[in-house]
Design a protein around this motif. Sequence first.
Motif, mmCIF file in Angstrom:
data_model
loop_
_atom_site.group_PDB
_atom_site.id
_atom_site.type_symbol
_atom_site.label_atom_id
_atom_site.label_comp_id
_atom_site.label_asym_id
_atom_site.label_seq_id
_atom_site.Cartn_x
_atom_site.Cartn_y
_atom_site.Cartn_z
ATOM 1 N N VAL A 1 92.378 138.588 76.158
ATOM 2 C CA VAL A 1 93.823 138.657 76.402
ATOM 3 C C VAL A 1 94.109 139.514 77.629
ATOM 4 C CG1 VAL A 1 96.001 139.548 75.463
ATOM 5 C CG2 VAL A 1 94.480 138.207 74.013
ATOM 6 N N LEU A 2 93.435 140.653 77.732
ATOM 7 C CA LEU A 2 93.632 141.520 78.896
ATOM 8 C C LEU A 2 93.182 140.840 80.192
ATOM 9 C CD1 LEU A 2 92.651 145.066 77.607
ATOM 10 C CD2 LEU A 2 94.914 144.231 78.232
ATOM 11 N N LEU A 3 92.109 140.067 80.135
ATOM 12 C CA LEU A 3 91.663 139.349 81.328
ATOM 13 C C LEU A 3 92.689 138.305 81.779
ATOM 14 C CD1 LEU A 3 87.845 138.883 80.663
ATOM 15 C CD2 LEU A 3 88.924 140.220 82.468
ATOM 16 N N VAL A 4 93.267 137.596 80.821
ATOM 17 C CA VAL A 4 94.301 136.603 81.158
ATOM 18 C C VAL A 4 95.513 137.304 81.762
ATOM 19 C CG1 VAL A 4 95.914 134.924 80.175
ATOM 20 C CG2 VAL A 4 93.515 134.902 79.478
ATOM 21 N N LEU A 5 95.930 138.412 81.159
ATOM 22 C CA LEU A 5 97.059 139.161 81.705
ATOM 23 C C LEU A 5 96.748 139.716 83.089
ATOM 24 C CD1 LEU A 5 98.297 141.089 78.531
ATOM 25 C CD2 LEU A 5 99.406 139.167 79.678
ATOM 26 N N ALA A 6 95.512 140.145 83.296
ATOM 27 C CA ALA A 6 95.117 140.666 84.604
ATOM 28 C C ALA A 6 95.172 139.573 85.668
ATOM 29 C CB ALA A 6 93.720 141.263 84.529
ATOM 30 N N MET A 7 94.808 138.357 85.275
ATOM 31 C CA MET A 7 94.903 137.240 86.222
ATOM 32 C C MET A 7 96.352 136.911 86.546
ATOM 33 S SD MET A 7 91.741 134.733 85.018
ATOM 34 C CE MET A 7 92.858 133.431 84.757
ATOM 35 N N LEU A 8 97.216 136.964 85.531
ATOM 36 C CA LEU A 8 98.631 136.636 85.744
ATOM 37 C C LEU A 8 99.328 137.687 86.611
ATOM 38 C CD1 LEU A 8 99.702 135.388 82.207
ATOM 39 C CD2 LEU A 8 99.421 134.019 84.265
ATOM 40 N N PHE A 9 99.051 138.959 86.336
ATOM 41 C CA PHE A 9 99.755 140.041 87.028
ATOM 42 C C PHE A 9 98.949 140.648 88.173
ATOM 43 C CE2 PHE A 9 101.631 140.212 82.678
ATOM 44 C CZ PHE A 9 102.896 139.790 83.049
ATOM 45 N N ARG A 10 97.743 140.135 88.404
ATOM 46 C CA ARG A 10 96.863 140.631 89.462
ATOM 47 C C ARG A 10 96.724 142.160 89.389
ATOM 48 N NH1 ARG A 10 95.617 136.469 92.741
ATOM 49 N NH2 ARG A 10 97.101 134.776 92.872
ATOM 50 N N ASN B 1 92.093 144.673 84.438
ATOM 51 C CA ASN B 1 90.698 144.256 84.577
ATOM 52 C C ASN B 1 89.755 145.349 84.098
ATOM 53 O OD1 ASN B 1 90.530 141.601 85.484
ATOM 54 N ND2 ASN B 1 91.021 142.199 87.576
ATOM 55 N N LEU B 2 90.060 146.570 84.461
ATOM 56 C CA LEU B 2 89.224 147.701 84.064
ATOM 57 C C LEU B 2 89.256 147.907 82.548
ATOM 58 C CD1 LEU B 2 87.436 149.961 85.201
ATOM 59 C CD2 LEU B 2 89.474 151.390 85.265
ATOM 60 N N LEU B 3 90.441 147.802 81.954
ATOM 61 C CA LEU B 3 90.562 147.930 80.492
ATOM 62 C C LEU B 3 89.807 146.807 79.781
ATOM 63 C CD1 LEU B 3 94.297 148.996 80.078
ATOM 64 C CD2 LEU B 3 92.267 150.400 79.693
ATOM 65 N N ALA B 4 89.899 145.589 80.321
ATOM 66 C CA ALA B 4 89.175 144.458 79.730
ATOM 67 C C ALA B 4 87.672 144.689 79.813
ATOM 68 C CB ALA B 4 89.563 143.166 80.430
ATOM 69 N N LEU B 5 87.214 145.183 80.947
ATOM 70 C CA LEU B 5 85.789 145.469 81.099
ATOM 71 C C LEU B 5 85.344 146.545 80.106
ATOM 72 C CD1 LEU B 5 83.139 145.065 82.633
ATOM 73 C CD2 LEU B 5 83.899 146.850 84.208
ATOM 74 N N ALA B 6 86.174 147.563 79.917
ATOM 75 C CA ALA B 6 85.844 148.626 78.955
ATOM 76 C C ALA B 6 85.752 148.063 77.535
ATOM 77 C CB ALA B 6 86.885 149.736 79.025
ATOM 78 N N LEU B 7 86.664 147.155 77.181
ATOM 79 C CA LEU B 7 86.609 146.542 75.847
ATOM 80 C C LEU B 7 85.370 145.671 75.685
ATOM 81 C CD1 LEU B 7 90.281 145.539 74.952
ATOM 82 C CD2 LEU B 7 88.854 147.264 73.884
ATOM 83 N N ILE B 8 84.995 144.953 76.722
ATOM 84 C CA ILE B 8 83.795 144.120 76.643
ATOM 85 C C ILE B 8 82.557 144.994 76.458
ATOM 86 C CG2 ILE B 8 82.286 142.591 77.991
ATOM 87 C CD1 ILE B 8 84.874 141.378 79.168
ATOM 88 N N VAL B 9 82.468 146.073 77.227
ATOM 89 C CA VAL B 9 81.320 146.983 77.107
ATOM 90 C C VAL B 9 81.280 147.587 75.701
ATOM 91 C CG1 VAL B 9 80.382 149.188 77.914
ATOM 92 C CG2 VAL B 9 81.144 147.467 79.563
ATOM 93 N N TYR B 10 82.432 148.024 75.199
ATOM 94 C CA TYR B 10 82.477 148.603 73.855
ATOM 95 C C TYR B 10 82.102 147.561 72.796
ATOM 96 C CZ TYR B 10 84.194 150.801 69.612
ATOM 97 O OH TYR B 10 84.279 151.310 68.348
ATOM 98 N N GLY B 11 82.600 146.334 72.953
ATOM 99 C CA GLY B 11 82.279 145.273 71.995
ATOM 100 C C GLY B 11 80.786 144.993 71.949
#
Length: 132
Positions: free
Chosen positions: A31-40, A45-55
Amino acid sequence: MNQWRDKLIRFMTGRYGVDDLGKATLAGAIVLLVLAMLFRSSLLNLLALALIVYGYFRILSRNISARYEENQKYLRLRSRVLGGLKGQRTGADRTMKVFRCPTCGQKVRVPRGKGRISIHCPKCNTDFIKRT
């Protein structure tokens, strides 16, 4: 093909794997990646990456008891939040009603829709009348 599968199975042996919290974490990252693409937004992007690493940290972790406790806390929180939002009754809740004994506080289940009935407490043998 089988040797790659066997290597993956050996690698994952003793690791925690995917649970509800892991799925929610990775879904939140998507969801964060999609929002990052929409809002550039590079912050999203950084928060999404942090969630992926944590997951993936949770999925590949060997500390199974700690990951299990994290998942249990997440499930309790989710049920508290979603339980309040749903407001729906399930299975036995629709057909049964629960009363507390006025003497000992024991919970007693009785069928719904029977009108005024005398309820017998199995713990202290007290009879009390309630409307179902």
